[in-house]
Design an enzyme around this catalytic site. Structure first.
Site, short mmCIF file in Angstrom:
data_model
loop_
_atom_site.label_atom_id
_atom_site.label_comp_id
_atom_site.label_asym_id
_atom_site.label_seq_id
_atom_site.Cartn_x
_atom_site.Cartn_y
_atom_site.Cartn_z
N GLN A 49 2.94 9.96 1.08
CA GLN A 49 4.23 9.26 1.10
C GLN A 49 5.07 9.56 -0.14
O GLN A 49 6.25 9.23 -0.18
CB GLN A 49 4.02 7.75 1.21
N GLY A 85 0.83 -1.20 0.00
CA GLY A 85 0.00 0.00 0.00
C GLY A 85 0.87 1.25 0.00
O GLY A 85 2.01 1.22 0.48
N CYS A 103 6.12 -0.03 6.95
CA CYS A 103 5.72 1.15 6.19
C CYS A 103 6.85 1.52 5.24
O CYS A 103 8.01 1.55 5.65
CB CYS A 103 5.44 2.31 7.15
N LEU A 104 6.51 1.82 3.98
CA LEU A 104 7.55 2.16 3.01
C LEU A 104 8.24 3.48 3.37
O LEU A 104 9.32 3.76 2.86
CB LEU A 104 6.97 2.23 1.60
N HIS A 134 -2.29 7.55 7.19
CA HIS A 134 -1.31 8.40 6.48
C HIS A 134 -1.96 9.72 6.04
O HIS A 134 -1.37 10.79 6.18
CB HIS A 134 -0.78 7.69 5.23
N HIS A 188 -4.25 1.58 7.92
CA HIS A 188 -2.88 2.12 7.92
C HIS A 188 -2.77 3.28 6.91
O HIS A 188 -2.20 4.33 7.21
CB HIS A 188 -1.90 0.99 7.58
N GLU A 189 -3.34 3.08 5.71
CA GLU A 189 -3.23 4.10 4.66
C GLU A 189 -4.08 5.33 4.97
O GLU A 189 -3.66 6.46 4.72
CB GLU A 189 -3.61 3.52 3.30
CO CO Z 1 2.77 3.35 5.64
#
Ligand code: CO
Length: 193
Positions: free
Chosen positions: A48, A43, A91-92, A137, A133-134
């Site tokens: 991000q 995701g 998380c990226l 963000h 989670h997204e």
């Molecule tokens: Co993340």
């Protein structure tokens, strides 16, 4: 376009709802999927990649050869939550860091797709976790904000390393100062207001 890492200020930006979808937005979404696959994530939220838009992309298989698993959710809202479950998250924007997070187990997601169709989806398991989670963000919240006090202590050292790296990158001029970042986000936001 590239993925920004903790503690980049755009990760704390609270995105406003999108009013329209245009060709440029389609291009952003394609690039987001490509970056997500490159980083082997499932995701990725717009902030991000340093964009102030209320959207995220998901492919739970993280597999570009399974485009039928690709989802784009615009202006997503959780309209109901049931149960509670603990699961490991990463998380990226904080690569290499994994920790357990407690979240509602089943959620109903209201969102729009890129064709402007309204969706109401009942989700559970990894899909429910990833969507929460997204959406976090888009509200400027990271999974490290949701750790238990003991887990938080376990990851503190790693986070300080990310903070040191960020300071070094800024000193090298690779990252603009806070006011320049805020100015750019506000200009991009106004383009689609
Ligand atoms: Co993340």
């Amino acid at each position: 376009m590239k993925i920004v890492h903790y503690p980049h200020p755009t990760l704390r930006h609270i995105s406003k709802p999108l009013k329209r979808v245009d060709k440029e937005l389609h291009g952003y979404v394609r690039e987001m999927f490509d970056l997500m696959y490159e980083a082997r994530g499932i995701g990725l939220a717009a902030n991000q990649v340093d964009l102030p838009y209320r959207l995220f992309v998901i492919n739970l298989e993280s597999d570009p050869d399974q485009p039928e698993q690709e989802h784009v959710f615009l202006n997503p809202v959780i309209t109901s939550r049931k149960g509670m479950a603990e699961g490991e998250e990463g998380c990226l924007s904080i690569p290499g860091l994994y920790a357990n997070v407690k979240r509602p187990e089943r959620v109903t997601l209201n969102a729009y797709n890129m064709s402007g169709e309204e969706l109401n989806l009942e989700l559970d398991g990894l899909f429910a976790r990833a969507v929460q989670h997204e959406i976090d963000h888009l509200d400027g919240v990271l999974f490290i904000d949701r750790l238990s006090p003991t887990t938080e202590m376990d990851v503190r050292e790693a986070l300080l390393d990310f903070e040191d790296q960020f300071v070094s990158q800024r000193e090298r001029g690779e990252i603009p100062d806070d006011s320049a970042i805020a100015q750019r986000l506000s200009e991009l936001e106004q383009l689609r207001a």
